[in-house]
Write an enzyme that holds these catalytic residues in place. Structure first.
Site, PDB file in Angstrom:
ATOM      1  N   ASP A  39      43.952  86.950  71.965  1.00  0.00           N
ATOM      2  CA  ASP A  39      45.291  86.492  71.641  1.00  0.00           C
ATOM      3  C   ASP A  39      45.667  85.443  72.684  1.00  0.00           C
ATOM      4  OD1 ASP A  39      47.950  86.566  70.425  1.00  0.00           O
ATOM      5  OD2 ASP A  39      48.561  87.585  72.257  1.00  0.00           O
ATOM      6  N   ASP A  41      49.359  84.026  73.644  1.00  0.00           N
ATOM      7  CA  ASP A  41      50.557  84.243  74.462  1.00  0.00           C
ATOM      8  C   ASP A  41      50.492  85.570  75.199  1.00  0.00           C
ATOM      9  OD1 ASP A  41      51.963  81.848  73.577  1.00  0.00           O
ATOM     10  OD2 ASP A  41      52.196  82.860  71.660  1.00  0.00           O
TER      11      ASP A  41
END
Length: 269
Positions: A39, A41
């Site tokens: 991922d 962020d």
């Protein structure tokens, strides 16, 4: 994006995988993994703080203008707990809808879109002003994976993922990127559905059952579990009293505070 690495492929000097050379070895838990999806962020970059700050301004402004009937539901957006529970890892529209519903607000599609657009404007402004950095422990792990010839992908519900990675100077460390724009174009379901991560592994040419996913969001680790990934790593940057436990309950196999812990030498001091 560079093509996925082939383990042991020599460069012009005859040295295997020289561009990915790293002094770090991988921790045992990663040694049978054939690809890793990260991922963006809060995992690769510190942009989660910028997202959370933008959401707070957007949601708090909405709550002041449209206060719920229940006084307890009028409390300001919490950049740690509310962010993790309702918006982290989700698309802007899904995140806005989830938070408003949690506060007992039966919002129309137009209202949800208005709040999401306000957040987008605020985030873009803050991103331009503040920029983002990549977490050193993540960079260390990604380079160790590259040195080992393990393909790597970045995935995000955000349409800004490519810009974030480029600004942080790490875009070229990944073999594939699936962002919010690609997700919309392909009609992928949002987290906690695993579509985003499965598309990333498809682009790396590795089945989910041989790959790992690394996430800091509850919806993200749940997506990894639903997708049948061999390993789901939760990242607990908040180090809250029960954040790690919640990540485990939602599907993480293990939780770390810094991804440098997944190098054989452990986290940097």
């Amino acid at each position: 994006m560079r093509p996925p690495d082939t383990p042991g492929t020599p460069d012009a000097s005859g040295t295997p995988d020289a561009p990915g050379r790293s002094d770090d070895a991988l921790a045992p838990v990663l040694r049978d993994v054939r690809a890793v999806v990260f991922d963006t962020d809060g995992v690769i970059t510190d942009s989660a703080r910028v997202h959370a700050a933008a959401w707070k301004v957007a949601f708090d402004g909405f709550l002041r203008a449209h206060p719920p009937e229940d006084p307890d539901q009028r409390r300001p957006f919490d950049v740690r707990d509310d962010y993790l529970r309702h918006v982290d890892g989700r698309s802007r529209l899904d995140g806005a809808a989830a938070f408003l519903a949690a506060r007992g607000i039966d919002a129309s599609a137009d209202t949800v879109r208005s709040v999401a657009e306000d957040k987008e404007r605020l985030f873009t402004q803050r991103l331009r002003e503040q920029g983002v950095d990549a977490y050193p422990g993540t960079v260390r792990l990604v380079k160790a994976l590259r040195a080992a010839g393990v393909p790597r992908a970045a995935a995000s519900a955000s349409r800004h993922a490519g810009e974030l990675l480029s600004r942080a100077g790490v875009l070229d460390l990944f073999d594939a990127l699936v962002d919010g724009g690609e997700s919309a174009r392909l009609g992928l379901a949002g987290k906690p559905e695993p579509d985003l991560f499965l598309e990333a592994t498809r682009r790396l040419g590795v089945p989910a059952g041989r790959a790992a996913v690394v996430e800091d969001a509850l919806a993200g680790v749940e997506a990894g579990r639903r997708g049948g990934f061999a390993l789901v790593v939760g990242v607990d940057r908040a180090a809250g009293a029960d954040t790690g436990a919640r990540l485990l309950r939602h599907g993480a196999d293990l939780v770390v505070h810094d991804l440098g812990e997944l190098c054989a030498g452990g986290a940097p001091t």
